[in-house]
Design a protein around this motif. Structure first.
Motif: not given
Length: 683
Positions: A479-495
């Motif tokens: 999941q961490v790598f998935h988040f990094l690949s999306k290049k989001k500034k902040k995680p969603a609440i569900s994350d």
């Protein structure tokens, strides 16, 4: 909690660097290692003026502009910094001139320091000047209205005070000292004595022969330290690599934060320098005759008796077993303690993954890449072998940006998928994930570390690397790598709610550490045993420090091992009386981060990449992880206890005096040596 107090982070850091200087003073440290500690101190101080002073200047400007109440505090900090640095530089010079140079001469090594070049080596020095040095010299007349006078960052220069013999008018020449193109030291042996000359002394001696129209009255060394900040707009949409390369090219041309000059330089010469080089806003620091003492690390002395004993890294116990490393990890977690244990196990992890026919995908974060990285070469081989390889390369790793860019380009050209973090969020996590498929079965293997995946620094940084097949924890790493690949500034609440095992900055790391401290507070209030032991590089973040203060007031016993910055003030009645802080400086750089919460006898042990600094908690992706294997957990507790018992290389921090020697009441303990012997004898 407004009554809680904190040490200033920059003052605390200066006292850490003073501890480095104390090792140069210690007669128990081998001679060349003492000189090396001088080099480390000097290099650290240069970085302080490149990184921290610009930040303080920026805060000062904000305070003045907004007329903030802390304007006076900011000015007080500047004044304290100058007083502390000046005192340290005085000690630096005393250690070098009164202790180390005489000791070298007792051993037939003549470091020619602030004196004329001995007659016996004049012929060789003169020949070296004319055949080698002269080709690189580029004098600039500061009186010339058209002169381009811009000393580069931390490069060596000299001011030559001259009088024009034809006009009798005074002038100043600025001349480069080509220590980047030539060795800083010129060494030769004569009559059983090794003579070592500074490059600038050879120039000072023979340059007048080339200045035929001038009379030379003085030769004064100086250097300029410049702001090292590389700022990217948060919403930058262009080619990040290209932008970083342009910023790196400009780095050495940032504004001057410090002018370090020979204290013997006449005041009128300094004033001319300030005017001509626009140094009015810089810190003017009077130093010794020589600068860039970090070059002492390359002093051309080879005698092994002047260095630390060699501790050859011991093979990891798994090597006594048959089978592939990846197969053994699926059976049992492994922990590598670098540099005590061989880093070859980490290299083997990537090498086997590159060739294993069951491995389909590899994911890695790289923060500081070795200049000749075997790990990167294994990742390239994996891509060529048909595996999907994804690498997050952090381009904003300070002073390693260029090397990281080089490797990122090479990997991309060879078929590796490269991800770059967004400008406002550094990725400091040290993790790797391998996906294996055997038949219809998919499994993961993971690497989680406290330090960079860098085989060069692994030779002298103490770090810990976990190799695991804990599937639930590795699902979270995915999941961490998935988040990094999306290049989001902040995680969603569900994350944020999705992590049950990993502690990930921006997601749940701060909250989880607060919960763990709260549990110890609750246990203490119920009369149960309660304690916290934490080892960090730096401790600054005030929310977590306040929680430690709160725990102390509840009766929780807290032992901290903090190598560098420590903003927590220990042993203050009513605030931190149950908190003790130690600092260890020795042969290796202490770098691992370990967090132990007593949990009523069922110790919760975590490790990871994150210090407790504002930048780590709020502006980076960090990953900390739990230790489940009982054997590894007990081993870590043993190593931590050895470090806490250190009474030779450790010092204690108090609420008033930094770096207090620990009284030896029993056996003398040097923790790094004890750890090495413990791991060497482990089977």
């Amino acid at each position: 909690m407004s009554h809680f107090s904190f040490f200033d982070r920059d003052i605390s850091w200066l006292y850490f660097n003073e501890r480095v200087l104390q090792e140069a003073q210690s007669k128990s440290v081998p001679l060349l290692e003492r000189i090396k500690f001088l080099a480390i101190y000097s290099s650290n101080l240069d970085e302080f003026y490149r990184v921290r002073i610009p930040a303080l200047i920026a805060l000062k400007k904000i305070a003045v502009k907004e007329n903030l109440e802390n304007k006076k505090n900011n000015q007080d900090t500047f004044s304290k910094i100058q007083i502390i640095v000046n005192a340290q530089l005085q000690l630096f010079g005393k250690i070098l001139s009164q202790e180390l140079i005489p000791e070298l001469r007792k051993n037939q090594i003549h470091l020619v320091y602030n004196e004329a070049i001995p007659e016996v080596v004049i012929p060789e020095a003169k020949a070296y000047f004319f055949s080698q040095i002269l080709a690189f010299l580029q004098p600039i007349r500061l009186s010339d209205e058209n002169c381009v006078c811009f000393p580069e960052n931390n490069k060596l220069y000299a001011l030559v005070d001259v009088v024009d013999d034809t006009t009798l008018s005074p002038d100043l020449l600025m001349i480069n000292i080509p220590s980047e193109q030539l060795p800083r030291f010129f060494s030769l042996n004569k009559n059983g004595i090794q003579y070592i000359l500074f490059l600038e002394d050879i120039i000072k001696t023979f340059l007048p022969l080339m200045l035929k129209r001038y009379t030379v009255n003085g030769f004064y060394n100086f250097k300029i330290t410049r702001d090292a900040d590389l700022s990217l707009e948060d919403d930058y949409k262009g080619d990040l690599v290209e932008k970083m390369e342009k910023l790196i090219a400009k780095r050495d041309f940032g504004y001057a934060t410090r002018c370090l000059y020979d204290a013997n330089t006449p005041n009128e010469v300094i004033q001319t320098l300030v005017q001509k080089l626009n140094l009015r806003k810089s810190s003017l620091v009077a130093g010794g005759v020589y600068h860039n003492s970090k070059d002492f690390a390359s002093l051309p002395i080879q005698q092994p008796q002047f260095r630390y004993d060699t501790w050859k890294p011991t093979p990891h116990p798994f090597e006594q077993q048959d089978g592939l490393l990846l197969d053994l990890i699926q059976q049992k977690d492994m922990m590598i303690h670098a540099p005590y244990q061989s880093y070859d196990t980490v290299l083997r992890f990537f090498n086997e993954a590159a060739m294993d026919t069951h491995v389909e995908e590899i994911y890695v974060t790289l923060y500081r890449v070795a200049s000749d990285s075997r790990i990167v070469n294994a990742l390239i081989s994996a891509a060529k072998n048909g595996k999907k390889v994804t690498v997050l390369v952090e381009l904003k790793a300070r002073f390693d940006e260029g090397n990281n860019i080089k490797w990122a380009k090479k990997m991309k050209a060879e078929g590796v998928k490269i991800i770059y973090s967004i400008p406002s969020l550094k990725v400091h996590a040290k993790i790797a994930l391998i996906k294996k498929k055997q038949g219809d079965s998919i499994s993961y293997l993971g690497l989680l570390a406290t330090g960079n995946l860098n085989e060069s620094t692994a030779r002298f940084y103490t770090d810990h690397i976990l190799l695991t097949s804990h599937q639930d924890m590795l699902d979270e790493m995915k999941q961490v790598f998935h988040f990094l690949s999306k290049k989001k500034k902040k995680p969603a609440i569900s994350d944020i709610t999705s992590f049950q095992y990993l502690l990930v900055a921006q997601f749940n790391l701060l909250q989880k550490f607060v919960q763990l401290i709260d549990q110890e507070i609750a246990n203490a209030k119920q009369g149960l045993p309660a304690s916290i032991t934490i080892k960090l590089n730096n401790l600054e973040e005030q929310v977590l420090i306040q929680k430690l203060y709160e725990a102390s007031n509840a009766g929780v016993k807290i032992n901290l091992i903090v190598r560098g910055i420590c903003c927590l003030i220990p042993e203050v009645a009513g605030m931190s009386e149950h908190i003790k802080v130690h600092r260890i400086i020795d042969k290796y750089l202490e770098h691992g981060r370990i967090f132990v919460f007593h949990n009523n006898g069922q110790n919760n042990v975590f490790m990871g990449s994150s210090d407790w600094m504002n930048r780590n908690i709020y502006r980076r992706i960090e990953v900390c992880f739990p230790i489940f294997d009982p054997e590894i957990k007990n081993e870590l507790l043993t190593l931590l206890d050895m470090q806490w018992q250190d009474n030779l290389q450790a010092v204690q921090l108090s609420n008033t005096v930094p770096n207090i020697p620990i009284k030896t009441t029993g056996n003398a303990v040097r923790s790094q040596e004890a750890i090495y012997e413990f791991l060497k004898n482990k089977r």
